[in-house]
Scaffold this active site. Sequence first.
Site, PDB file in Angstrom:
ATOM      1  N   HIS A 168      10.293   1.410  -6.839  1.00 12.80           N
ATOM      2  CA  HIS A 168      11.949   0.927  -6.337  1.00 12.80           C
ATOM      3  C   HIS A 168      12.484   0.777  -4.469  1.00 12.80           C
ATOM      4  O   HIS A 168      12.061   1.712  -5.143  1.00 12.80           O
ATOM      5  CB  HIS A 168      13.066   0.875  -6.944  1.00 12.80           C
ATOM      6  CG  HIS A 168      14.394  -0.719  -6.690  1.00 12.80           C
ATOM      7  ND1 HIS A 168      15.492  -0.388  -6.049  1.00 12.80           N
ATOM      8  CD2 HIS A 168      14.552  -1.815  -7.290  1.00 12.80           C
ATOM      9  CE1 HIS A 168      16.148  -1.742  -6.081  1.00 12.80           C
ATOM     10  NE2 HIS A 168      15.629  -1.706  -6.754  1.00 12.80           N
ATOM     11  N   SER A 195      15.139  -8.054  -9.928  1.00  9.28           N
ATOM     12  CA  SER A 195      16.745  -7.421  -9.391  1.00  9.28           C
ATOM     13  C   SER A 195      17.326  -6.022 -10.455  1.00  9.28           C
ATOM     14  O   SER A 195      17.049  -6.395 -12.098  1.00  9.28           O
ATOM     15  CB  SER A 195      17.503  -8.536  -9.572  1.00  9.28           C
ATOM     16  OG  SER A 195      18.516  -8.469  -9.645  1.00  9.28           O
ATOM     17  N   THR A 217      22.066   2.855  -6.498  1.00 15.23           N
ATOM     18  CA  THR A 217      23.554   1.791  -5.835  1.00 15.23           C
ATOM     19  C   THR A 217      23.012   0.873  -7.715  1.00 15.23           C
ATOM     20  O   THR A 217      24.377   0.477  -7.469  1.00 15.23           O
ATOM     21  CB  THR A 217      23.317   1.050  -5.332  1.00 15.23           C
ATOM     22  OG1 THR A 217      22.607   0.372  -4.752  1.00 15.23           O
ATOM     23  CG2 THR A 217      23.745   1.705  -3.751  1.00 15.23           C
ATOM     24  N   HIS A 255      17.016  -9.250  -4.144  1.00 16.53           N
ATOM     25  CA  HIS A 255      16.176 -10.063  -5.064  1.00 16.53           C
ATOM     26  C   HIS A 255      16.530 -11.001  -5.953  1.00 16.53           C
ATOM     27  O   HIS A 255      16.249 -10.917  -6.730  1.00 16.53           O
ATOM     28  CB  HIS A 255      15.360  -8.505  -5.972  1.00 16.53           C
ATOM     29  CG  HIS A 255      15.065  -7.559  -5.693  1.00 16.53           C
ATOM     30  ND1 HIS A 255      15.103  -6.076  -5.962  1.00 16.53           N
ATOM     31  CD2 HIS A 255      14.255  -7.704  -4.299  1.00 16.53           C
ATOM     32  CE1 HIS A 255      14.485  -5.608  -4.893  1.00 16.53           C
ATOM     33  NE2 HIS A 255      13.728  -5.668  -4.296  1.00 16.53           N
ATOM     34  N   CYS A 267      27.144   1.587  -7.225  1.00 15.23           N
ATOM     35  CA  CYS A 267      27.939   0.905  -6.552  1.00 15.23           C
ATOM     36  C   CYS A 267      29.087  -0.033  -7.093  1.00 15.23           C
ATOM     37  O   CYS A 267      29.289  -0.426  -8.192  1.00 15.23           O
ATOM     38  CB  CYS A 267      27.326  -0.623  -5.571  1.00 15.23           C
ATOM     39  SG  CYS A 267      26.596  -1.901  -6.059  1.00 15.23           S
ATOM     40  N   GLU A 327      14.490   0.711  -3.127  1.00 19.15           N
ATOM     41  CA  GLU A 327      15.891   1.285  -2.567  1.00 19.15           C
ATOM     42  C   GLU A 327      15.244   3.399  -2.703  1.00 19.15           C
ATOM     43  O   GLU A 327      15.774   3.524  -1.755  1.00 19.15           O
ATOM     44  CB  GLU A 327      16.920   0.860  -3.526  1.00 19.15           C
ATOM     45  CG  GLU A 327      18.277   1.958  -3.453  1.00 19.15           C
ATOM     46  CD  GLU A 327      19.738   1.705  -3.767  1.00 19.15           C
ATOM     47  OE1 GLU A 327      19.643   0.532  -4.268  1.00 19.15           O
ATOM     48  OE2 GLU A 327      20.231   2.693  -4.397  1.00 19.15           O
TER      49      GLU A 327
HETATM   50 FE1  SF4 Z   1      23.246  -3.673  -4.010  1.00 19.05          FE
HETATM   51 FE2  SF4 Z   1      25.924  -2.993  -4.609  1.00 19.05          FE
HETATM   52 FE3  SF4 Z   1      25.116  -3.148  -1.939  1.00 19.05          FE
HETATM   53 FE4  SF4 Z   1      25.126  -5.420  -3.061  1.00 19.05          FE
HETATM   54  S1  SF4 Z   1      27.074  -4.285  -3.102  1.00 19.05           S
HETATM   55  S2  SF4 Z   1      23.512  -4.799  -1.822  1.00 19.05           S
HETATM   56  S3  SF4 Z   1      24.411  -4.080  -5.621  1.00 19.05           S
HETATM   57  S4  SF4 Z   1      24.583  -1.262  -2.938  1.00 19.05           S
END
Ligand code: SF4
Length: 328
Positions: free
Chosen positions: A144, A242, A184, A61, A214, A146
């Site tokens: 979204h 984003s 995430t 994004h 994440c 995801e």
């Molecule tokens: Fe998305 Fe995290 Fe993977 Fe980066 S590391 S693409 S922010 S899930």
Amino acid sequence: MDSRETAHCSQPVAAAPKRPRRVLLAAPRSFCAGVERAIDAVEALLEHRGAPVYVRKQIVHNAHVVRELERRGAVFVEELDEVPSGALVVFSAHGVSPQVRVQAEQRGLEVVDATCPLVTKVHAEARRFAARGDTVILIGHVGHEEVEGTLGEAPEHTVVVESVPDVATVEVADPRRVSYLTQTTLAVQETTEIIEALTRRFPHIRAPGSQDICYATTNRQLAVEQIVEAADVLLVVGSANSSNSVRLVEVGERHGTRAHLIEDATAIEPAWIAGAEAIALTAGASAPGKLVDEVIVALRSLGPVTLVEHVATVEDLHFTPPVAARFR
Ligand code: SF4
């Protein structure tokens, strides 16, 4: 210039008054391992297979990344019916639902899957939790990409909640058989509050093996938290779609600091920084580091800048490329 970054040239925010400023630079910032992997895959395919390389949705994004890849021959489409039968198509870092994979197979498309491995982990959990008979409560933003992809793993057994008030009204088949997952790229603090509310309502709720937000999202928020109260204003480089970039703006606001999301240096409004002695600066995980450099150049045009980088933690994670995009 990094080949993946744009030839865009920032314009100084000339109308802001000249004065000495401190720029508090958050680290880590900018690209994460999943974004690097996805962009690298498209670049490798363009180099070794040639244009056009079709990509379903934005690969990551960020408008600058997309424009640069388009310039080099990538063709971004919203849905697979826009891709010619038999052509090569890349799935973006945000992941896709199983229904999209089936559609690709039916169209005879050659798929390169650039889904971030940390998103793939959440998909696997969704399948596993639904298979053991749980209602899966997916904490995330409706619509979204995801969330759409994860939801598609077990649509009959998954409900999405976006906020603490949603928890009061969510319906599940059996309150003793409930699990939760998260997008995430959510705000760590807000998600903790939603999980606490879920746990109060469903004491038997089961968590994922490790948290789904994440490392890159967590680290970028932590880095902003450590500097933002010392700043008069926070600038976050990133695109409006984003999720993790928007969350960084919210972190700043939650700490009482004015915060602005900027696509690049040209988006800075002189009034935002007119009276600012200290400016916190970061970038979302999909925003090229070059754009941050351009912001610093623009700020230097307004007077002396003392640059202070605050390193919250050091990242050294790298993901191996998708198999179909390995050429060496
Ligand atoms: Fe998305 Fe995290 Fe993977 Fe980066 S590391 S693409 S922010 S899930």
